[in-house]
Design an enzyme around this catalytic site. Sequence first.
Site, PDB file in Angstrom:
ATOM      1  N   ALA A   1       5.561   2.153  18.461  1.00 24.60           N
ATOM      2  CA  ALA A   1       4.320   1.717  17.797  1.00 24.60           C
ATOM      3  C   ALA A   1       4.155   0.200  17.723  1.00 24.60           C
ATOM      4  O   ALA A   1       3.225  -0.278  17.067  1.00 24.60           O
ATOM      5  CB  ALA A   1       4.162   2.336  16.408  1.00 24.60           C
ATOM      6  N   ALA A   2       5.022  -0.559  18.408  1.00 22.10           N
ATOM      7  CA  ALA A   2       4.838  -2.018  18.407  1.00 22.10           C
ATOM      8  C   ALA A   2       3.487  -2.372  19.049  1.00 22.10           C
ATOM      9  O   ALA A   2       2.747  -3.230  18.548  1.00 22.10           O
ATOM     10  CB  ALA A   2       5.972  -2.696  19.159  1.00 22.10           C
ATOM     11  N   GLY A   3       3.171  -1.694  20.152  1.00 27.75           N
ATOM     12  CA  GLY A   3       1.882  -1.933  20.819  1.00 27.75           C
ATOM     13  C   GLY A   3       0.715  -1.531  19.916  1.00 27.75           C
ATOM     14  O   GLY A   3      -0.328  -2.201  19.896  1.00 27.75           O
ATOM     15  N   ASP A   4       0.898  -0.467  19.155  1.00 29.76           N
ATOM     16  CA  ASP A   4      -0.168  -0.016  18.249  1.00 29.76           C
ATOM     17  C   ASP A   4      -0.379  -1.034  17.126  1.00 29.76           C
ATOM     18  O   ASP A   4      -1.516  -1.307  16.729  1.00 29.76           O
ATOM     19  CB  ASP A   4       0.192   1.355  17.654  1.00 29.76           C
ATOM     20  CG  ASP A   4       0.380   2.405  18.735  1.00 29.76           C
ATOM     21  OD1 ASP A   4      -0.302   2.316  19.776  1.00 29.76           O
ATOM     22  OD2 ASP A   4       1.213   3.306  18.551  1.00 29.76           O
TER      23      ASP A   4
ATOM     24  N   GLY B   1      -3.574   6.816  18.609  1.00 24.28           N
ATOM     25  CA  GLY B   1      -4.849   6.621  17.910  1.00 24.28           C
ATOM     26  C   GLY B   1      -4.623   6.425  16.423  1.00 24.28           C
ATOM     27  O   GLY B   1      -5.076   5.433  15.829  1.00 24.28           O
TER      28      GLY B   1
HETATM   29  O1  RIB Z   1       2.747   4.381  20.525  1.00 24.14           O
HETATM   30  C1  RIB Z   1       3.671   5.170  19.842  1.00 24.14           C
HETATM   31  C2  RIB Z   1       3.197   6.582  19.783  1.00 24.14           C
HETATM   32  O2  RIB Z   1       3.205   7.123  21.087  1.00 24.14           O
HETATM   33  C3  RIB Z   1       4.062   7.512  18.979  1.00 24.14           C
HETATM   34  O3  RIB Z   1       3.728   7.533  17.620  1.00 24.14           O
HETATM   35  C4  RIB Z   1       3.885   8.848  19.669  1.00 24.14           C
HETATM   36  O4  RIB Z   1       3.151   9.764  18.923  1.00 24.14           O
HETATM   37  C5  RIB Z   1       3.179   8.521  20.983  1.00 24.14           C
HETATM   38  O5  RIB Z   1       1.877   8.880  20.944  1.00 24.14           O
END
Ligand code: RIB
Length: 323
Positions: free
Chosen positions: A250-253, A46
């Site tokens: 965190a690439a997807g984020d 998030g």
């Molecule tokens: O998408 C990466 C995240 O997944 C990390 O930052 C970790 O906290 C997990 O939630």
Amino acid sequence: MPDILKYDVLVIGSLNADLVVRAPHFPKPGETISGDDLHIIPGGKGANQAVAAARQGANVAMIGRVGKDSFGPFLVESLKSDHVNTSQVLADESATGTAIIVVDSSGQNSIVLSAGANGNVSVQDINELDVEAKVLLLQLEIPLETVIHAAKWGKQKGMIVILNPAPARELPDELIASVDYIVPNETELNLLTGIPVTDIFSAEQAARILLARGAKNVIVTLGSRGALLVSDEQAVQVDAYKVDVVDTTAAGDAFIGGFASYLTLESDSSLSDVQQHPQGTRASALQMINAVKYANACGALAVTKFGAQPSLPTKEEVEKFIS
Ligand code: RIB
């Protein structure tokens, strides 16, 4: 009466302290291996998506929970430094969420979560919100009941609702049909549909199962193969950018934050084949493809740096990279 707060992007989701060690390979069951120094890095799907959108210039607010330990303020301050509004991140008696992460020599990660306060984000928390936003971002690191409620709440308020079904789990049709975009990776899509996703063909086949279950738009992130956008009207593959992988965390984020901010900031109302969203925010087929291209660039840049939030690119970095 105070003004209702209005945002481009509202994120209801998790905040985690990522405890990260780089190691030559992932330990096998029963094996002890030596890794690099320990890094404590702001993360959580998030919070990462909130920062990813904010770094693209969107006006973002985060809704979630942390504990009253030292990780809580660390995570909140990190969001604030990226101009994410945290006035409704609550601190409760649980521990702050943590993620134990090992990154191997090829940049792949393996993650174990301890939900902590993320597990207390409740339906009641959502009902107490008095905010408006163009886009609502949801993931699955808070209770499913809360995610389902938030999706319906967001739709009722006219928001474009984007669900990142991560970490992977099965989901009820009720949720799949409540959102405007569902953005799984191959593993998540496999778990959601039972179809092994190994190539573009199987990704489209599985995405169409989600459409049949009520999804409106499915965007499958495919790592080095880019992304696949599937709706009733179109199935379009958008190629990935080629980069040197340092850490895929965190690439997807980064992709989702980039996609959301593109939708809110670059909407082109002159295009005619529009999909009408309430509140007048419109996403045409072309705009969706452009948003996926932009999101691909955000995701590509994120894998070139170590860590979750430190790896998320700014708008200037993305524009330079694309040009
Ligand atoms: O998408 C990466 C995240 O997944 C990390 O930052 C970790 O906290 C997990 O939630």
